[in-house]
Design a protein around this motif. Structure first.
Motif, PDB file in Angstrom:
ATOM      1  N   ARG A 305      20.433 -32.976 -13.060  1.00 45.28           N
ATOM      2  CA  ARG A 305      21.775 -32.509 -12.747  1.00 45.28           C
ATOM      3  C   ARG A 305      22.778 -32.995 -13.808  1.00 45.28           C
ATOM      4  O   ARG A 305      23.631 -32.235 -14.259  1.00 45.28           O
ATOM      5  CB  ARG A 305      22.182 -33.018 -11.366  1.00 45.28           C
ATOM      6  CG  ARG A 305      23.581 -32.565 -10.947  1.00 45.28           C
ATOM      7  CD  ARG A 305      24.055 -33.390  -9.757  1.00 45.28           C
ATOM      8  NE  ARG A 305      23.201 -33.171  -8.596  1.00 45.28           N
ATOM      9  CZ  ARG A 305      23.442 -32.237  -7.682  1.00 45.28           C
ATOM     10  NH1 ARG A 305      24.493 -31.454  -7.800  1.00 45.28           N
ATOM     11  NH2 ARG A 305      22.650 -32.102  -6.658  1.00 45.28           N
ATOM     12  N   GLN A 309      25.063 -30.805 -16.328  1.00 46.21           N
ATOM     13  CA  GLN A 309      26.511 -30.925 -16.454  1.00 46.21           C
ATOM     14  C   GLN A 309      26.928 -31.188 -17.899  1.00 46.21           C
ATOM     15  O   GLN A 309      27.982 -30.725 -18.343  1.00 46.21           O
ATOM     16  CB  GLN A 309      27.027 -32.038 -15.539  1.00 46.21           C
ATOM     17  CG  GLN A 309      27.024 -31.652 -14.066  1.00 46.21           C
ATOM     18  CD  GLN A 309      27.911 -32.562 -13.239  1.00 46.21           C
ATOM     19  OE1 GLN A 309      27.999 -33.753 -13.500  1.00 46.21           O
ATOM     20  NE2 GLN A 309      28.545 -31.988 -12.227  1.00 46.21           N
ATOM     21  N   MET A 341      24.359 -21.247  -3.804  1.00 48.22           N
ATOM     22  CA  MET A 341      24.373 -22.667  -3.452  1.00 48.22           C
ATOM     23  C   MET A 341      24.105 -22.908  -1.971  1.00 48.22           C
ATOM     24  O   MET A 341      24.004 -24.069  -1.545  1.00 48.22           O
ATOM     25  CB  MET A 341      25.727 -23.294  -3.841  1.00 48.22           C
ATOM     26  CG  MET A 341      26.030 -23.190  -5.325  1.00 48.22           C
ATOM     27  SD  MET A 341      27.385 -24.245  -5.852  1.00 48.22           S
ATOM     28  CE  MET A 341      26.631 -25.863  -5.734  1.00 48.22           C
ATOM     29  N   THR A 344      20.951 -25.055  -1.186  1.00 49.21           N
ATOM     30  CA  THR A 344      21.164 -26.495  -1.385  1.00 49.21           C
ATOM     31  C   THR A 344      21.900 -27.098  -0.206  1.00 49.21           C
ATOM     32  O   THR A 344      21.570 -28.206   0.264  1.00 49.21           O
ATOM     33  CB  THR A 344      21.953 -26.739  -2.686  1.00 49.21           C
ATOM     34  OG1 THR A 344      21.271 -26.126  -3.775  1.00 49.21           O
ATOM     35  CG2 THR A 344      22.116 -28.220  -2.959  1.00 49.21           C
ATOM     36  N   ARG A 375      31.736 -23.831  -9.361  1.00 47.69           N
ATOM     37  CA  ARG A 375      30.441 -24.384  -8.970  1.00 47.69           C
ATOM     38  C   ARG A 375      30.515 -25.912  -8.905  1.00 47.69           C
ATOM     39  O   ARG A 375      29.943 -26.540  -8.006  1.00 47.69           O
ATOM     40  CB  ARG A 375      29.353 -23.963  -9.953  1.00 47.69           C
ATOM     41  CG  ARG A 375      27.964 -24.498  -9.535  1.00 47.69           C
ATOM     42  CD  ARG A 375      26.894 -24.314 -10.592  1.00 47.69           C
ATOM     43  NE  ARG A 375      26.737 -22.910 -10.943  1.00 47.69           N
ATOM     44  CZ  ARG A 375      27.060 -22.408 -12.120  1.00 47.69           C
ATOM     45  NH1 ARG A 375      27.587 -23.203 -13.046  1.00 47.69           N
ATOM     46  NH2 ARG A 375      26.870 -21.135 -12.384  1.00 47.69           N
ATOM     47  N   ASN A 376      31.220 -26.516  -9.868  1.00 48.37           N
ATOM     48  CA  ASN A 376      31.333 -27.972  -9.862  1.00 48.37           C
ATOM     49  C   ASN A 376      32.148 -28.469  -8.675  1.00 48.37           C
ATOM     50  O   ASN A 376      31.840 -29.513  -8.089  1.00 48.37           O
ATOM     51  CB  ASN A 376      31.964 -28.457 -11.168  1.00 48.37           C
ATOM     52  CG  ASN A 376      30.944 -28.633 -12.277  1.00 48.37           C
ATOM     53  OD1 ASN A 376      30.264 -29.651 -12.360  1.00 48.37           O
ATOM     54  ND2 ASN A 376      30.835 -27.608 -13.120  1.00 48.37           N
ATOM     55  N   ASP A 379      29.820 -28.044  -5.730  1.00 48.58           N
ATOM     56  CA  ASP A 379      28.708 -28.984  -5.858  1.00 48.58           C
ATOM     57  C   ASP A 379      29.145 -30.389  -5.444  1.00 48.58           C
ATOM     58  O   ASP A 379      28.397 -31.114  -4.768  1.00 48.58           O
ATOM     59  CB  ASP A 379      28.196 -28.979  -7.293  1.00 48.58           C
ATOM     60  CG  ASP A 379      27.033 -29.929  -7.486  1.00 48.58           C
ATOM     61  OD1 ASP A 379      25.933 -29.640  -6.984  1.00 48.58           O
ATOM     62  OD2 ASP A 379      27.231 -30.989  -8.129  1.00 48.58           O
ATOM     63  N   ASN A 380      30.369 -30.782  -5.834  1.00 47.20           N
ATOM     64  CA  ASN A 380      30.873 -32.099  -5.421  1.00 47.20           C
ATOM     65  C   ASN A 380      31.026 -32.174  -3.907  1.00 47.20           C
ATOM     66  O   ASN A 380      30.706 -33.196  -3.284  1.00 47.20           O
ATOM     67  CB  ASN A 380      32.220 -32.379  -6.093  1.00 47.20           C
ATOM     68  CG  ASN A 380      32.057 -32.929  -7.493  1.00 47.20           C
ATOM     69  OD1 ASN A 380      30.953 -33.234  -7.921  1.00 47.20           O
ATOM     70  ND2 ASN A 380      33.158 -33.049  -8.212  1.00 47.20           N
ATOM     71  N   ILE A 382      29.331 -30.547  -1.646  1.00 43.41           N
ATOM     72  CA  ILE A 382      28.000 -30.639  -1.033  1.00 43.41           C
ATOM     73  C   ILE A 382      27.400 -32.027  -1.246  1.00 43.41           C
ATOM     74  O   ILE A 382      26.807 -32.627  -0.334  1.00 43.41           O
ATOM     75  CB  ILE A 382      27.077 -29.544  -1.614  1.00 43.41           C
ATOM     76  CG1 ILE A 382      27.569 -28.151  -1.189  1.00 43.41           C
ATOM     77  CG2 ILE A 382      25.629 -29.758  -1.171  1.00 43.41           C
ATOM     78  CD1 ILE A 382      26.815 -27.004  -1.840  1.00 43.41           C
ATOM     79  N   LYS A 383      27.570 -32.541  -2.464  1.00 45.29           N
ATOM     80  CA  LYS A 383      26.927 -33.808  -2.809  1.00 45.29           C
ATOM     81  C   LYS A 383      27.492 -34.981  -2.011  1.00 45.29           C
ATOM     82  O   LYS A 383      26.757 -35.900  -1.625  1.00 45.29           O
ATOM     83  CB  LYS A 383      27.086 -34.058  -4.317  1.00 45.29           C
ATOM     84  CG  LYS A 383      26.414 -35.333  -4.792  1.00 45.29           C
ATOM     85  CD  LYS A 383      26.267 -35.355  -6.304  1.00 45.29           C
ATOM     86  CE  LYS A 383      27.612 -35.279  -7.001  1.00 45.29           C
ATOM     87  NZ  LYS A 383      27.479 -35.411  -8.468  1.00 45.29           N
ATOM     88  N   GLY A 440      32.135 -33.533 -13.857  1.00 44.36           N
ATOM     89  CA  GLY A 440      32.458 -32.340 -13.078  1.00 44.36           C
ATOM     90  C   GLY A 440      33.941 -32.051 -13.024  1.00 44.36           C
ATOM     91  O   GLY A 440      34.390 -30.942 -13.358  1.00 44.36           O
TER      92      GLY A 440
END
Length: 474
Positions: A305, A309, A341, A344, A375-376, A379-380, A382-383, A440
């Motif tokens: 990942r 990035q 996404m 995920t 997306r970033n 993604d943050n 979700i993470k 990100g």
């Protein structure tokens, strides 16, 4: 969140770090004013001298005619001289003003009539033409004309010298009047030169200001050559500036290439490690070994990942200074992004709730960069969200601006960390236990800046984070 280097106060801050010398505009204005003052003084002196000469020439013409008339009024009868002063003499001289008139007639070195103390010219005039000279009578400056006439007297040809003088008050008055007008003209010229000097200085320095304004409005990744039309005098400066930009762009490109290649070469073996670890996990029967293999797989995923990035960041830096712009429908872009996404999010048992307007929301931008930024952000969310949480995505339009909001119930962001997350490799204190690159939010900020947009983070009421990504509508 905007880049501080592009804020409205950035130019004064940059100027404060520059060693400043004397102002070119001030120097040009002073030089123009000095030239204008010199021209005004020269104009005054030239008009004054010309006025003096013109008044003197006019007075000489009158004196010449009056002296000639005076000489014609002298008659010799029975060995006696009779001077009949013609009225024309006085009328001609009175035309010059209320000046005093003096005359003298000399025969054989003896003053026959007139003012004996009226000086004669150093050289005796000949040929019947008057000679003009300056002298004084009783301390008063006068302008005089003198001529010689031959008459028959006492049975012989005898030369008689005539001198006619006039004070210079009228001439001085005429010259002074002309000089005053010339002075007013010079002062008016100088006063007019003040705004003209200012306008001329601004016009001369205008191209420099235009180049500076154009360069200062550029984003941090905009390394295009300066293409503004400039006067020939600025061509060497622009050529040197473009040469520096070209070298900087080359160094920047090499750095991006190195990052992309390094990320690629890192991610390739990581994929192999992950694949082998998954096979080993499937075959392993010992619980301790399986736990360690899961850690290997997780670390490989996080490293992959981070490498991705790094590549995304290199892409953002390389494309943000290019004019790759076109209409982008944010609703359709987010539909595809959420669909890609969602698996995920499902693995982490997260639900994605998505709301958008019915009508299309179109912005002008680089589709690839906008997709990378969004997306970033997602993604943050979700993470850093906890399992069984919900992530809300909202697309809204307010005025001439479209806004994408991503709201989660994750760990949130401390207020002390809000201002420090934009630089590269910066992460919040409360997520140190989660593997991440710290790139990100940097990419999101750079994309929003390159699109004249805004990006901000704020704590969500009840816990979590609100990320707002705004762009101007097309």
């Amino acid at each position: 969140m905007t880049d501080p280097a592009r804020g409205p106060g950035s130019l004064p801050r940059r100027l404060a770090a520059v060693g400043l010398g004397g102002s070119l505009q001030r120097k040009l204005i002073w030089q123009f004013l000095a030239a204008a003052a010199l021209a005004a003084v020269t104009l005054f002196l030239a008009i004054r001298v010309t006025a003096d000469r013109a008044a003197e020439a006019a007075q000489d013409s009158v004196l010449a005619a009056a002296t000639l008339a005076l000489s014609e009024g002298l008659l010799a009868e029975d060995d006696e001289l009779d001077l009949d002063l013609p009225p024309t003499v006085l009328s001609m001289l009175s035309a010059m003003g209320e000046d005093q008139v003096f005359y003298r007639v000399v025969l054989q070195g003896r003053t026959v009539t007139g003012y004996e103390n009226l000086a004669l010219p150093a050289a005796i005039p000949t040929g019947g033409e008057p000679v003009f000279y300056k002298t004084s009578l009783n301390g008063t400056p006068v302008r005089a004309a003198s001529l010689t006439r031959t008459i028959l007297f006492d049975g012989a040809q005898t030369d008689v010298q005539f001198a006619l003088a006039q004070t210079r008050h009228g001439q001085a008055a005429i010259a002074d009047a002309i000089a005053r007008r010339a002075g007013f003209l010079g002062i008016g010229f100088f006063v007019l030169a003040v705004p003209m000097s200012l306008l001329a200085a601004r016009a001369i320095l205008g191209p420099i200001g235009q180049v500076a304004d154009g360069v200062s409005r550029r984003g941090p990744q905009d390394l295009r050559p300066v293409a503004e039309r400039v006067p020939p005098e600025l061509a060497p400066f622009i050529a040197a500036l473009n040469g520096f930009i070209r070298r900087l762009r080359l160094a920047h490109s090499r750095t991006e290439t190195f990052i992309a290649e390094a990320a690629h070469h890192i991610r390739t073996p990581l994929s192999a490690i992950r694949a082998e670890a998954e096979v080993a996990l499937h075959e392993a029967g010992d619980d301790n070994i399986r736990t360690r293999l899961r850690r290997v797989i997780r670390s490989a995923e996080e490293c992959s990942r981070s490498a991705s990035q790094l590549m995304d960041h290199a892409l953002v830096m390389s494309r943000s200074d290019r004019e790759v712009r076109g209409p982008v429908e944010l609703g359709a872009l987010l539909d595809g992004l959420i669909a890609s996404m969602r698996p995920t999010a499902d693995l982490r048992e997260l639900s994605l709730r998505w709301r958008r307007p019915d009508e299309p929301v179109v912005v002008l931008g680089d589709r690839l960069l906008l997709e990378t930024a969004l997306r970033n952000i997602l993604d943050n969310a979700i993470k850093y969200s906890n399992p069984d949480d919900a992530i809300d995505l909202l697309l809204e339009v307010s005025g001439r601006e479209a806004s994408v909001s991503v709201l989660d119930r994750g760990r949130g962001i401390a207020k002390a960390d809000l201002a420090s997350l934009a630089p590269r490799f910066q992460r919040g204190e409360n997520v140190r236990d989660i593997v991440g690159s710290g790139l990100g939010l940097t990419m999101v900020t750079e994309v929003s800046d390159s699109h004249d947009g805004r990006f901000r983070l704020e704590p969500r009421e009840g816990g979590g984070t609100c990320a707002h990504f705004s762009l101007p509508l097309a």
